[in-house]
Design a protein around this motif. Structure first.
Motif, PDB file in Angstrom:
ATOM      1  N   ALA A 141      59.853  34.946  16.624  1.00 11.99           N
ATOM      2  CA  ALA A 141      59.034  34.594  17.616  1.00 11.99           C
ATOM      3  C   ALA A 141      59.432  34.054  18.741  1.00 11.99           C
ATOM      4  O   ALA A 141      59.198  34.341  20.053  1.00 11.99           O
ATOM      5  CB  ALA A 141      57.851  33.435  17.433  1.00 11.99           C
ATOM      6  N   ASN A 160      51.145  44.264   3.631  1.00 12.70           N
ATOM      7  CA  ASN A 160      50.872  44.788   4.991  1.00 12.70           C
ATOM      8  C   ASN A 160      52.127  45.763   5.648  1.00 12.70           C
ATOM      9  O   ASN A 160      53.033  45.387   6.119  1.00 12.70           O
ATOM     10  CB  ASN A 160      51.061  43.582   5.806  1.00 12.70           C
ATOM     11  N   ALA A 217      52.976  32.113  14.655  1.00 10.38           N
ATOM     12  CA  ALA A 217      51.618  32.042  13.759  1.00 10.38           C
ATOM     13  C   ALA A 217      51.117  33.387  13.344  1.00 10.38           C
ATOM     14  O   ALA A 217      50.735  33.700  12.114  1.00 10.38           O
ATOM     15  CB  ALA A 217      50.364  31.423  14.292  1.00 10.38           C
ATOM     16  N   GLN A 218      51.419  34.354  14.172  1.00  6.61           N
ATOM     17  CA  GLN A 218      51.099  35.777  14.086  1.00  6.61           C
ATOM     18  C   GLN A 218      51.935  36.313  13.106  1.00  6.61           C
ATOM     19  O   GLN A 218      51.683  37.152  12.046  1.00  6.61           O
ATOM     20  CB  GLN A 218      50.852  36.549  15.530  1.00  6.61           C
ATOM     21  N   TRP A 219      53.479  35.974  13.302  1.00  9.83           N
ATOM     22  CA  TRP A 219      54.256  36.667  12.607  1.00  9.83           C
ATOM     23  C   TRP A 219      54.290  36.044  11.062  1.00  9.83           C
ATOM     24  O   TRP A 219      54.246  36.865  10.095  1.00  9.83           O
ATOM     25  CB  TRP A 219      55.873  36.362  13.163  1.00  9.83           C
ATOM     26  N   ARG A 220      54.071  34.755  10.766  1.00  9.35           N
ATOM     27  CA  ARG A 220      53.765  34.179   9.790  1.00  9.35           C
ATOM     28  C   ARG A 220      52.591  34.836   8.676  1.00  9.35           C
ATOM     29  O   ARG A 220      52.852  35.194   7.701  1.00  9.35           O
ATOM     30  CB  ARG A 220      53.429  32.489   9.917  1.00  9.35           C
ATOM     31  N   SER A 221      51.574  35.062   9.818  1.00 10.40           N
ATOM     32  CA  SER A 221      50.588  35.778   8.778  1.00 10.40           C
ATOM     33  C   SER A 221      50.980  37.149   8.387  1.00 10.40           C
ATOM     34  O   SER A 221      50.817  37.490   7.064  1.00 10.40           O
ATOM     35  CB  SER A 221      49.080  35.724  10.035  1.00 10.40           C
ATOM     36  N   SER A 222      51.425  37.899   9.232  1.00 15.34           N
ATOM     37  CA  SER A 222      51.790  39.308   8.986  1.00 15.34           C
ATOM     38  C   SER A 222      53.028  39.350   7.960  1.00 15.34           C
ATOM     39  O   SER A 222      52.831  40.220   6.935  1.00 15.34           O
ATOM     40  CB  SER A 222      52.088  40.286  10.137  1.00 15.34           C
ATOM     41  N   HIS A 246      53.372  45.591   9.207  1.00 13.77           N
ATOM     42  CA  HIS A 246      54.638  44.516   9.665  1.00 13.77           C
ATOM     43  C   HIS A 246      55.733  44.433   8.739  1.00 13.77           C
ATOM     44  O   HIS A 246      56.180  43.498   8.452  1.00 13.77           O
ATOM     45  CB  HIS A 246      53.769  43.215  10.099  1.00 13.77           C
ATOM     46  N   ARG A 248      52.148  30.591  19.140  1.00 16.47           N
ATOM     47  CA  ARG A 248      51.119  31.480  18.992  1.00 16.47           C
ATOM     48  C   ARG A 248      51.775  32.943  18.390  1.00 16.47           C
ATOM     49  O   ARG A 248      51.164  33.184  17.261  1.00 16.47           O
ATOM     50  CB  ARG A 248      50.381  31.953  20.215  1.00 16.47           C
ATOM     51  N   ARG A 249      52.812  33.279  18.741  1.00 18.35           N
ATOM     52  CA  ARG A 249      53.596  34.373  18.410  1.00 18.35           C
ATOM     53  C   ARG A 249      53.920  33.981  16.636  1.00 18.35           C
ATOM     54  O   ARG A 249      53.707  35.059  16.009  1.00 18.35           O
ATOM     55  CB  ARG A 249      54.882  34.771  19.121  1.00 18.35           C
TER      56      ARG A 249
END
Ligand SMILES: CC(C)(COP(=O)(O)OP(=O)(O)OC[C@H]1O[C@@H](n2cnc3c(N)ncnc32)[C@H](O)[C@@H]1OP(=O)(O)O)[C@@H](O)C(=O)NCCC(=O)NCCS
Length: 177
Positions: free
Chosen positions: A18, A59, A48-53, A62, A45-46
Motif C-alpha cells: 500500500a 481470489n 485494508a483493501q490489500w489485506r482483504s484480497s 489479486h 485504506r489501500r
C-alpha cells in the motif's frame, strides 16, 4: 548495488504494498491526474483493501508479487483474469508499480515476467494491460513486446483521461524469463 528479491506476496505485505502503491501513484501521475485525487490517496485504506484480497488464496483477481531491496518493499505487480471480459485476451496485468528510487535496474522486468509466468500457471495464455495514454511506462510495455491494441476513456478524480491497452498474445516466451 544490492540485488532485489522478487517473491510472491502474502498478507503480511499489505502495508508495504500500500505504501508503494500510494507513493508511486503520486510520483508517476502528478500532472496527469488531479492533485486533489493524489493527496486524498490513503495508505491505510489501500492496506485494508490489500489485506482483504491477499487473505483469500482463491481470489485469482489479486495474485501479487513484490520486490524487496534491503528488506523493504519497493515494488509490486498484480494480475489475474481480465477485469472486463475480452474476446482475445485471457489474462491481465492489473498493476505494476515501483518507487522511483528503485526504477531502472531490472526490477520492473522481473516483476512483469513473474506476472506472465503466474498467468500461465493460472491457465491463461495471453495478457493485456491498461496504461494511461500519457504515461511513459508505455515505452516499457512496448520494449517488452507489447502490441498496442486500443484506447478508451477513464475518469480519475473528476478528470476525463484516456488509457491505452497493450497485449501479449503468447505468454509462453516468458516461461523461462
Ligand atoms: C514502468 C516500470 C514498472 C518499469 O520498471 P523498471 O524497473 O523501471 O524497468 P526495468 O529496469 O526492469 O527495465 C526493463 C527494460 O525496459 C526498458 N524500459 C524501462 N522503462 C522504459 C520506458 N519507460 N520506455 C522504454 N523502455 C523502458 C529498460 O531500458 C530495460 O531494457 P533492457 O531489458 O533492454 O535493458 C517502472 O518504471 C514504474 O514503476 N514506473 C512508474 C509506475 C508506472 O507507470 N507503472 C505502470 C502503470 S500502467
Amino acid at each position: 548495488m544490492n540485488q532485489a528479491v522478487v517473491r510472491a506476496a502474502g498478507i503480511e505485505d499489505a502495508d508495504g504494498i500500500a505504501a508503494v502503491h500510494v507513493t508511486s501513484w503520486r510520483e508517476t501521475y502528478r500532472g496527469m491526474v488531479p492533485d486533489a485525487f493524489l493527496e486524498n490517496l490513503s495508505v491505510a485504506r489501500r492496506a485494508a483493501q490489500w489485506r482483504s484480497s491477499l487473505s483469500d488464496p482463491s481470489n485469482v483477481y489479486h495474485r501479487a508479487w513484490v520486490a524487496e531491496l534491503n528488506g523493504q518493499i519497493v515494488g509490486f505487480a498484480n494480475y489475474g483474469f481480465p477485469q472486463e471480459e475480452d474476446e482475445e485476451f485471457d489474462g491481465e496485468l492489473y498493476a505494476i508499480y515501483l518507487l522511483k528510487s528503485a526504477q531502472g535496474r531490472g526490477i520492473g522486468k522481473a516483476l512483469f515476467t513473474e506476472a506472465a509466468k503466474g498467468l500461465l500457471a493460472l491457465g491463461s495464455s495471453s495478457m493485456l494491460v491498461w496504461v494511461l495514454k500519457e504515461n511513459p511506462a508505455r515505452g516499457f510495455y512496448e520494449h517488452l513486446g507489447g502490441v498496442y491494441l486500443r484506447e478508451k476513456p477513464i475518469e480519475i478524480g473528476g478528470a476525463r483521461l484516456m488509457e491505452a491497452a497493450y497485449g501479449w498474445r503468447e505468454l509462453m516466451r516468458f516461461r523461462r524469463g
